[in-house]
Motif scaffolding. Structure first.
Motif, mmCIF file in Angstrom:
data_model
loop_
_atom_site.group_PDB
_atom_site.id
_atom_site.type_symbol
_atom_site.label_atom_id
_atom_site.label_comp_id
_atom_site.label_asym_id
_atom_site.label_seq_id
_atom_site.Cartn_x
_atom_site.Cartn_y
_atom_site.Cartn_z
ATOM 1 N N UNK B 445 0.830 -1.206 0.000
ATOM 2 C CA UNK B 445 0.000 0.000 0.000
ATOM 3 C C UNK B 445 0.863 1.255 0.000
ATOM 4 N N UNK B 446 0.217 2.358 -0.359
ATOM 5 C CA UNK B 446 0.887 3.661 -0.362
ATOM 6 C C UNK B 446 1.077 4.158 1.070
ATOM 7 N N UNK B 447 2.141 4.915 1.276
ATOM 8 C CA UNK B 447 2.327 5.623 2.553
ATOM 9 C C UNK B 447 1.988 7.085 2.286
ATOM 10 N N UNK B 448 0.719 7.318 2.079
ATOM 11 C CA UNK B 448 0.277 8.667 1.710
ATOM 12 C C UNK B 448 0.158 8.796 0.212
ATOM 13 N N UNK B 449 -0.901 9.482 -0.227
ATOM 14 C CA UNK B 449 -1.108 9.724 -1.652
ATOM 15 C C UNK B 449 -0.190 10.853 -2.100
ATOM 16 N N UNK B 450 0.369 10.682 -3.297
ATOM 17 C CA UNK B 450 1.304 11.684 -3.820
ATOM 18 C C UNK B 450 0.637 13.009 -4.157
ATOM 19 N N UNK B 523 -6.231 9.542 5.880
ATOM 20 C CA UNK B 523 -6.632 8.658 4.783
ATOM 21 C C UNK B 523 -5.363 8.285 4.029
ATOM 22 N N UNK B 524 -5.456 7.258 3.198
ATOM 23 C CA UNK B 524 -4.318 6.831 2.383
ATOM 24 C C UNK B 524 -3.069 6.560 3.231
ATOM 25 N N UNK B 525 -3.268 6.194 4.468
ATOM 26 C CA UNK B 525 -2.147 5.809 5.340
ATOM 27 C C UNK B 525 -1.015 6.823 5.293
ATOM 28 N N UNK B 526 -1.381 8.120 5.416
ATOM 29 C CA UNK B 526 -0.422 9.160 5.095
ATOM 30 C C UNK B 526 0.235 9.836 6.302
ATOM 31 N N UNK B 722 7.208 3.930 7.222
ATOM 32 C CA UNK B 722 6.218 3.669 6.166
ATOM 33 C C UNK B 722 4.877 3.357 6.829
ATOM 34 N N UNK B 723 3.896 3.072 5.983
ATOM 35 C CA UNK B 723 2.543 2.847 6.513
ATOM 36 C C UNK B 723 2.361 1.420 7.016
ATOM 37 N N UNK B 724 1.267 1.218 7.772
ATOM 38 C CA UNK B 724 0.906 -0.143 8.172
ATOM 39 C C UNK B 724 -0.603 -0.391 8.156
ATOM 40 N N UNK B 725 -1.404 0.624 8.449
ATOM 41 C CA UNK B 725 -2.806 0.406 8.792
ATOM 42 C C UNK B 725 -3.689 -0.138 7.688
ATOM 43 N N UNK B 726 -3.386 0.186 6.439
ATOM 44 C CA UNK B 726 -4.217 -0.294 5.343
ATOM 45 C C UNK B 726 -3.570 -1.465 4.617
ATOM 46 N N UNK B 727 -2.242 -1.415 4.518
ATOM 47 C CA UNK B 727 -1.531 -2.472 3.802
ATOM 48 C C UNK B 727 -1.851 -3.855 4.339
#
Lengths: 173, 774
Positions: B445-450, B523-526, B722-727
């Motif tokens: 998953x993304x770590x925040x939307x670009x 949102x987007x695990x950002x 990096x992200x974790x919650x959605x991935x």
């Protein structure tokens, strides 16, 4: 039977004495007033949450005479003469209860919305069964829905309290 | 105060499982959620919704409701601005209240404010709405038919979003493949189901509006409320107190803010609006149901040469966040496995059902379920172990996907190997008895939307830190939003680390558009990466100002000083030190307030093709999940026995909170795997809009669960996070599908993989087998 009062619009109110967290509160409530609404709206005990109002989610769990009950399924008039414990009555003089501490230590809290109900369900279990098995813990909180934790750390937090107290003689650990 | 052992060598605050900053308030019942708040004279408001899936509104008569004692205002579309809104400007297609037509059961028609709840409900029943019922589209597969009724006038053939992306040469890749396989999968409508229902309280002071809302993004709400009512952003304050979970369902305006603001303006009183559980389901914005055809070509060794994803998604009646969901569905399929040729076709169609939006994993979990199942089929055909096939194709760090996403850190291979080892995969694949199985699924998953949701050059995140006059505490001000995941806690850890301070002395004011600087929200695990970057910069600014001031007292240049754990010291001679509080107090006396600020803008990311922005991110997380199941072959009952998640989520700020995210992410994916589905009757009314019939798993359903990590550091992120919650939601459905397949030999291609579907598939298999034996 509680005294019935009638207002100018001919609406009837029952004068009841509710024992909440050790204090007796005198309230005028309609016959159909739900305990959850009376606790939240009239007594400002908003630690008791509303999640579904149908008895499905367990967010509004309170203890009535030590037993966990969905307060959205109980009429306030029915609760008279019983001891009601809400989440606000679990800790005393700013000292957290062991189960509350355990929820913090085990990261068992996320959004916190189910937490009051979970803690009360856990309290009720540990009071009548101080050393439950994991299965018994899961059964005890199976009427309380949580969307954040997968229950992993909630189960851990309740079991951790049980482990801290030595089993009494003759009791199965 | 923590004593520093070897200054500068280790972190003193991050990397530790400090207890949540909001924990005590939450375990004592003191935490006030929006619905717990009261204001003097506050009214209660509710929205009247359509009972029909598709209907022309002929006439609305509110006169009887208005006369009911206790009713203070009744409003319809005539009383509010008529411009359309939506979260994606390219497809603004919603009005505050329906003007001509209602488009689903639950569409908003009118609203009432009254002195109490009982009066509001009575008044709602007294509003007379005359409808002309129109033919409705409830089956997304029929939405594009020639004779289908048109739902939204501006969208021919009911196509809301159409995507055709082509990278490399898929046809050529298929022609050169040893084996080409096509599978079709179908997802379901799922709902975020936060335990806290949505609510909003609106108050006006002259021309200034304040809205307390259970929102994941005060900024987006502020932006859209201001736009609807023609107010400058500065006249709209949106804030949240505590929020009881979101999972994507509280990211966009709910209608409660708009209706409440209008009612509050008319009545001159604070108005509290809320949804009950049934209304939450009706408003929805949950997971899209997707129809997914996947074709993949591989060589003899199982190396993927090309993939074609041909999808259709049921959008419901409005765009919601669905244009992004549609792009995400295909965009993220390229992250996990390295293949050069990729084609993605998608139609997101309108139906007369509640609109779908962003739910944990945004658009991606169902395609990931499809792809992980599809890969297992390919492994089976080639006689390969599913893990070997995945290792052969696993993405490597420092690579670029065919759709031009740059992947920096990537420890996917290590994650797969660790998941294999800790689950005893090799042994279990061989020895598990019939009815018992083990399967793997991968996720990313993304770590925040670009890029932000609407076009703006605002930084994505900003933060301010103010140190108290005597240095005894500091407050972090951030627009980041703690919806339960723990961002308030980890951002305070990051602030303290950057300042050289301690977590225990941090306070936070977050998610308030007036008190805190702008941030796009949760949102987007950002937030760990993006909000964290702004916080780190703010903390370092505080620290640098203190070091500058302390330099003269030590008689050395500031560059020779550092601060950690409340101690400012000479790096070469750590015994020469002053306390943080002492220097901070001197700063205030000599220079005034000690404040640090920071902001974050992601680097320019992505390609130039249409939709190139969706899926870009400064960093990607990776996960491998293994699940073991037990299937009762008589009844089809699926019991999850044990599960293992191994995550590559970069450096960890708070291990306890991180693993808690994985637990919840797996739990949500598991619910959607076997139990959860929003069901409708033949008229578009939800059949199970309650928590008894919409089956989120209970404590008895959750398997033994293990969450593990692999070493990883992301150079594009503060402290390598990096992200974790959605991935961790993305691999789950695939891993369970593959475990069921291993247990039973039947492949369930549609979600949820309910007991009935498993039972039916097993029955059909037995019938096939017995015919073959005749």
């Amino acid at each position: 039977m509680a005294e019935v009062l009638t207002d100018s619009g001919q609406r009837k109110y029952h004068l009841i004495n509710l024992n909440v967290n050790g204090d007796t509160r005198t309230l005028a409530v309609k016959a159909n007033a739900l305990l959850v609404n009376v606790l939240r709206d009239q007594l400002d005990l908003t630690g008791t949450k509303k999640g579904c109002e149908l008895g499905d989610c367990g967010s509004c769990t309170v203890l009535i005479d030590g037993k966990p009950v969905n307060s959205c399924l109980v009429l306030a008039v029915e609760a008279e003469g019983h001891e009601i414990t809400t989440i606000e009555g679990v800790s005393h003089n700013d000292k957290l209860d062991g189960l509350q501490e355990s929820f913090l230590e085990n990261a068992a809290v996320q959004c916190g919305y189910c937490t009051p109900g979970m803690i009360l369900a856990g309290k009720a279990l540990l009071t009548h069964n101080p050393h439950p098995s994991e299965k018994e813990v899961r059964e005890a909180i199976s009427g309380n829905l949580c969307r954040c934790t997968g229950y992993v750390n909630i189960v851990k937090a309740i079991l951790a309290v049980a482990e801290k107290t030595a089993p009494e003689e003759g009791e199965q650990a | 105060m923590t004593e520093i052992q070897s200054p500068g060598d280790t972190y003193s605050v991050i990397g530790k499982s400090v207890k949540r900053i909001d924990g005590k308030a939450k375990v004592t019942g003191q935490a006030k959620y929006t619905g717990d708040l009261k204001f003097p004279g506050m009214l209660v408001g509710k929205i009247l919704t359509s009972p029909y899936a598709h209907a022309r509104i002929v006439h609305i008569d509110t006169s009887a409701a208005e006369k009911l004692p206790g009713v203070k205002a009744v409003i319809t579309h005539k009383d509010v601005p008529s411009q359309k809104y939506g979260i994606s400007p390219a497809r603004w297609d919603e009005n505050i209240f329906c003007i001509d037509k209602a488009l689903f059961v639950g569409d908003k028609i009118a609203a009432v404010a009254a002195v109490d709840e009982e009066t509001v409900y009575k008044a709602l029943k007294m509003i007379r709405v005359e409808y002309e019922v129109l033919p409705a589209i409830l089956d997304p597969l029929k939405a594009m038919d020639e004779d289908a009724p048109l739902i939204q006038a501006d969208y021919p053939h009911n196509i809301n979003t159409e995507i055709h992306q082509n990278f490399g040469d898929v046809e050529k890749a298929f022609a050169e493949s040893f084996y080409v396989r096509t599978d079709r999968f179908v997802g379901q409508r799922a709902y975020q189901t936060p335990i806290e229902p949505h609510s909003a309280i609106s108050l006006w002071d002259g021309d200034k509006l304040t809205v307390y809302s259970s929102t994941q993004s005060p900024h987006y709400f502020q932006y859209y409320i201001a736009r609807q009512f023609g107010l400058p952003l500065g006249n709209v304050r949106v804030l949240k107190t505590y929020i009881g979970g979101g999972f994507g369902g509280k990211l966009e305006p709910t209608g409660l803010e708009f209706a409440g603001a209008a009612l509050a303006k008319i009545t001159g009183k604070p108005v509290k609006m809320f949804y009950d559980r049934h209304e939450m389901f009706a408003h929805n914005r949950g997971r899209h149901r997707q129809y997914m055809n996947l074709t993949t070509g591989v060589d003899k060794e199982g190396k993927i040469l090309g993939v074609h994803a041909d999808f259709l998604m049921d959008g419901g009646a409005y765009t919601s966040l669905g244009v992004a969901s549609a792009y995400y569905a295909g965009a993220l399929l390229t992250i996990l496995y390295d293949f050069p040729n990729y084609r993605f076709d998608m139609y997101r169609v309108y139906t007369n059902l509640p609109a779908c939006g962003a739910q944990r994993g945004h658009g991606h979990p169902q395609p990931r379920f499809a792809f992980e199942s599809h890969l297992d089929n390919i492994a089976h055909h080639l006689g390969l172990d599913p893990i070997d096939l995945r290792l052969r194709n696993a993405r490597k760090p420092g690579t670029i996907t065919p759709n031009e996403f740059k992947v920096g850190s990537c420890a996917l291979q290590a994650a797969i190997e660790k998941a294999r080892d800790i689950s005893h995969w090799d042994e279990k694949r061989k020895t598990l008895s019939q009815g018992r199985g083990i399967g793997i699924g991968l996720g990313a998953f993304v770590s925040g939307a670009g890029y932000p949701i609407y076009r703006t050059d605002l930084p994505h995140a900003a933060a301010v830190i103010k140190v108290n006059e005597d240095g005894s505490s500091a407050t972090l001000y951030t627009g980041a939003v703690d919806i339960g995941q723990g961002s308030d806690t980890i951002l305070c850890q990051m602030a303290a680390e950057a300042m050289g301070y301690s977590f225990e002395k941090m306070n936070i004011i977050s998610a308030d558009t007036e008190a805190a600087p702008h941030d796009f929200g949760a949102y987007a695990s950002r937030q760990t990466l993006m909000s964290g970057a702004a916080v780190k910069q703010a903390g370092e600014e505080v620290k640098n100002q203190l070091l500058e001031l302390a330099a003269s007292s030590f008689g050395v240049p500031a560059a020779e000083l550092d601060a950690q754990a409340e101690i400012i010291y000479v790096k070469e001679k750590p015994e020469r030190r002053r306390t943080f509080a002492d220097v901070a107090r001197e700063f205030f006396v000599k220079k005034g307030p000690l404040v640090g600020k920071g902001s974050y803008i992601p680097p320019k990311l992505g390609g130039k093709f249409k939709g190139a922005a969706v899926g870009t991110s400064p960093a990607y997380s990776f996960a491998a999940q293994v699940t073991e199941v037990e299937v009762d072959e008589e009844t089809g009952e699926v019991n999850l026995v044990e599960a293992w998640d191994v995550h590559d989520c970069g450096q960890v700020i708070n291990p306890a909170l991180l693993h808690a995210q994985v637990h919840g992410a797996f739990f949500m994916g598991m619910g959607e795997s076997v139990w959860e589905e929003v069901l409708f009757d033949k008229k578009g009314k939800i059949l199970n809009a309650n928590l008894a019939d919409y089956r989120i798993p209970t404590a008895l359903d959750m398997p033994q669960f293990h969450s593990e990590l692999v070493d990883s550091y992301e150079p594009n992120a503060p402290w390598g996070v990096k992200e974790v919650g959605e991935g961790a939601t993305t691999p789950t459905m695939g891993s369970i599908a593959n475990a069921i397949y291993h247990a039973t030999g039947v492949r369930i291609n549609s979600l949820p993989m309910s007991y009935e579907k498993v039972w039916r598939a097993l029955k059909e298999k037995r019938e096939r087998d017995s015919r073959a034996n005749v």
